[in-house]
Design a protein around this motif. Structure first.
Motif, PDB file in Angstrom:
ATOM      1  N   PHE A   1       3.220   4.160  22.600  1.00 43.96           N
ATOM      2  CA  PHE A   1       2.583   3.615  23.369  1.00 43.96           C
ATOM      3  C   PHE A   1       0.256   3.538  22.731  1.00 43.96           C
ATOM      4  O   PHE A   1       0.342   4.492  23.706  1.00 43.96           O
ATOM      5  N   SER A   2       0.093   3.117  21.766  1.00 48.39           N
ATOM      6  CA  SER A   2      -1.031   3.684  21.102  1.00 48.39           C
ATOM      7  C   SER A   2      -2.189   2.912  22.623  1.00 48.39           C
ATOM      8  O   SER A   2      -1.811   1.911  22.900  1.00 48.39           O
ATOM      9  N   ALA A   3      -3.054   4.126  22.782  1.00 49.61           N
ATOM     10  CA  ALA A   3      -4.521   3.636  23.225  1.00 49.61           C
ATOM     11  C   ALA A   3      -5.146   1.899  22.238  1.00 49.61           C
ATOM     12  O   ALA A   3      -6.246   1.530  23.017  1.00 49.61           O
ATOM     13  N   ASP A   4      -4.847   1.676  21.457  1.00 48.34           N
ATOM     14  CA  ASP A   4      -6.020   1.219  20.541  1.00 48.34           C
ATOM     15  C   ASP A   4      -4.823   0.188  19.868  1.00 48.34           C
ATOM     16  O   ASP A   4      -5.219  -1.255  19.611  1.00 48.34           O
ATOM     17  N   GLN A   5      -3.691  -0.331  20.429  1.00 49.81           N
ATOM     18  CA  GLN A   5      -2.375  -1.410  20.092  1.00 49.81           C
ATOM     19  C   GLN A   5      -3.083  -2.048  21.307  1.00 49.81           C
ATOM     20  O   GLN A   5      -3.101  -1.972  22.711  1.00 49.81           O
ATOM     21  N   LYS A   6      -2.665  -3.682  21.246  1.00 49.83           N
ATOM     22  CA  LYS A   6      -2.369  -4.511  22.045  1.00 49.83           C
ATOM     23  C   LYS A   6      -1.608  -4.310  22.861  1.00 49.83           C
ATOM     24  O   LYS A   6       0.247  -4.435  22.380  1.00 49.83           O
ATOM     25  N   LEU A   7      -0.451  -4.794  24.211  1.00 47.14           N
ATOM     26  CA  LEU A   7       0.209  -4.238  24.841  1.00 47.14           C
ATOM     27  C   LEU A   7       1.235  -5.488  24.871  1.00 47.14           C
ATOM     28  O   LEU A   7       0.457  -6.708  25.974  1.00 47.14           O
ATOM     29  N   GLU A   8       2.413  -5.525  23.963  1.00 47.83           N
ATOM     30  CA  GLU A   8       2.903  -6.105  24.499  1.00 47.83           C
ATOM     31  C   GLU A   8       4.788  -6.639  25.317  1.00 47.83           C
ATOM     32  O   GLU A   8       4.510  -5.314  25.212  1.00 47.83           O
ATOM     33  N   MET A   9       4.688  -7.365  26.106  1.00 39.60           N
ATOM     34  CA  MET A   9       5.052  -7.559  27.170  1.00 39.60           C
ATOM     35  C   MET A   9       6.738  -7.185  26.493  1.00 39.60           C
ATOM     36  O   MET A   9       7.684  -6.324  26.738  1.00 39.60           O
TER      37      MET A   9
ATOM     38  N   SER B   1      10.936  -1.005  32.927  1.00 40.20           N
ATOM     39  CA  SER B   1      11.416  -1.758  34.103  1.00 40.20           C
ATOM     40  C   SER B   1       9.996  -2.530  33.632  1.00 40.20           C
ATOM     41  O   SER B   1       8.077  -2.247  33.649  1.00 40.20           O
ATOM     42  N   LYS B   2      10.180  -3.836  33.818  1.00 41.04           N
ATOM     43  CA  LYS B   2       8.665  -4.713  34.364  1.00 41.04           C
ATOM     44  C   LYS B   2       7.752  -3.819  35.656  1.00 41.04           C
ATOM     45  O   LYS B   2       6.886  -4.009  36.039  1.00 41.04           O
ATOM     46  N   ARG B   3       8.972  -3.167  36.545  1.00 39.32           N
ATOM     47  CA  ARG B   3       8.039  -2.880  38.030  1.00 39.32           C
ATOM     48  C   ARG B   3       7.341  -1.742  37.604  1.00 39.32           C
ATOM     49  O   ARG B   3       6.350  -1.044  37.417  1.00 39.32           O
ATOM     50  N   ASP B   4       8.068  -0.211  36.055  1.00 37.43           N
ATOM     51  CA  ASP B   4       6.602   0.600  35.969  1.00 37.43           C
ATOM     52  C   ASP B   4       5.785   0.437  35.580  1.00 37.43           C
ATOM     53  O   ASP B   4       5.049   0.930  34.797  1.00 37.43           O
ATOM     54  N   LEU B   5       5.570  -1.274  35.022  1.00 36.21           N
ATOM     55  CA  LEU B   5       4.426  -1.732  35.086  1.00 36.21           C
ATOM     56  C   LEU B   5       3.245  -2.149  36.384  1.00 36.21           C
ATOM     57  O   LEU B   5       1.442  -2.739  36.049  1.00 36.21           O
ATOM     58  N   TYR B   6       3.423  -2.657  37.227  1.00 36.36           N
ATOM     59  CA  TYR B   6       3.004  -2.719  38.224  1.00 36.36           C
ATOM     60  C   TYR B   6       1.452  -1.041  38.454  1.00 36.36           C
ATOM     61  O   TYR B   6       0.801  -1.544  38.826  1.00 36.36           O
ATOM     62  N   ALA B   7       2.581  -0.228  38.744  1.00 38.31           N
ATOM     63  CA  ALA B   7       1.828   1.074  38.710  1.00 38.31           C
ATOM     64  C   ALA B   7       0.229   1.256  37.799  1.00 38.31           C
ATOM     65  O   ALA B   7       0.062   0.762  36.797  1.00 38.31           O
ATOM     66  N   HIS B   8      -0.471   1.474  38.841  1.00 43.42           N
ATOM     67  CA  HIS B   8      -2.246   1.644  38.108  1.00 43.42           C
ATOM     68  C   HIS B   8      -2.355   2.612  37.515  1.00 43.42           C
ATOM     69  O   HIS B   8      -1.917   3.585  37.628  1.00 43.42           O
TER      70      HIS B   8
END
Length: 346
Positions: A274-282, A290-297
């Motif tokens: 996933f590139s720094a320039d792209q929109k992160l699409e769910m 997993s969705k839980r992996d997306l919680y961390a900052h």
């Protein structure tokens, strides 16, 4: 219109990260709070435990002043800081709270927090608090509710000693709707909070259970803090800056400039393509994490698309960054984005 502010939470990070951990600790410790443990305090004689508390609180009051002095010398758009909840260890705990109520200790704390509040006002730093995850006002357990009320009132006491809490939202003290009873349980216990607490409380959407719509059900009681990362995770898509709900959030602040929370998922997503320039699409993300992996900052605000998205809210919101690199993340964002927009007011 006031310039948009961006802020960081609680701790200072030194910019030269190539230093050894020991060197960084030596530099950073004077700015950051310390604590102790109840287990250690129970293991020593009462006078020793008391001396330790005095030592830790003395350090923490001085550290908060140093951190505010650091923020005070930053450009005006960077003068925003979440104060630490750890300044007075175990303030609301039954084993310790009598210590904090002693008249001499109250006088000492009053003087220390008055200095913190005076510096924040003198330097025009927007300050806030955010009680932790154990402040669950909507719990179905009476003991948890009582402890949560005491914890929130701990923050209200610090706010009062700093000279805030005298009018609606002169300082933000933010909590998540939490607990099995959710918003309705929170609504039921809110009258039990002090006037200072009610003047300062805000409700933030989370990524799991209580999203933006649940928070808006309490907008008649207190302002809503929009967390755009939590909203993205919870709803699976980005809330549009001009979604009607955003205007309702702005209105909940009753003329005070709202605060928005902003974070990103961790930089390790780049290793997954996933590139720094792209929109992160769910949908694409959930194919590999997993969705839980997306919680961390993340450490920094590494995704450029997300940064441009967040800036679309800056005309109406101040933005609190929740990034692991703390002040370094705001400095990097400021240099990369806000100066280019002509918002580098000083």
């Amino acid at each position: 219109m006031p310039h948009p502010r961006i802020g960081f939470a609680c701790q200072y990070r030194h910019p030269v990260r190539s230093l050894s951990p020991a060197e960084l600790k030596l530099i950073e410790t004077p700015f950051n709070p310390r604590t102790t443990t109840l287990r250690w305090m129970d293991s020593v004689a009462a006078p020793v435990a008391r001396d330790k508390l005095v030592e830790v609180v003395t350090h923490n009051l001085a550290a908060q002043l140093r951190l505010l002095a650091y923020v005070a010398q930053l450009p005006a758009p960077l003068r925003m800081l979440r104060l630490s909840s750890d300044l007075l260890p175990f303030y609301s705990h039954p084993k310790v709270r009598d210590f904090y109520q002693e008249p001499a200790i109250q006088t000492w704390l009053g003087e220390g927090f008055a200095a913190i509040g005076a510096l924040a006002r003198e330097a025009d730093i927007r300050v806030s608090f955010h009680p932790g995850q154990y402040c669950v006002l909507g719990s179905d357990r009476p003991d948890v509710v009582e402890n949560s009320l005491a914890e929130f009132e701990y923050h209200a006491d610090m706010i009062r000693m700093m000279g805030y809490g005298v009018r609606f939202q002169d300082l933000k003290c933010n909590v998540h709707i939490a607990g099995r009873l959710g918003g309705e349980g929170t609504r039921e216990v809110l009258p039990r909070l002090s006037a200072v607490a009610r003047n300062c409380i805000t409700f933030e959407n989370d990524e799991k259970t209580y999203g933006v719509d649940e928070c808006l059900k309490l907008a008649d009681l207190a302002p809503v803090v929009l967390d755009i990362h939590h909203c993205w995770v919870h709803e699976g898509d980005y809330i549009a800056p001009h979604d009607p709900r955003v205007q309702r959030i702005v209105d909940s602040w009753r003329g005070v400039r709202p605060t928005l929370h902003y974070s990103q998922p961790q930089e390790s997503l780049q290793e997954l393509g996933f590139s720094a320039d792209q929109k992160l699409e769910m949908p694409a993300l959930l194919e590999v994490v997993s969705k839980r992996d997306l919680y961390a900052h993340s450490a920094q605000m590494w995704n450029h698309w997300s940064n441009q998205y967040a800036l679309q809210f800056a005309d109406r919101f101040d933005i609190m960054f929740e990034a692991k690199d703390k002040n370094l993340a705001t400095l990097a964002f400021y240099g990369a984005y806000m100066e280019a927009r002509g918002e580098a007011a000083v």
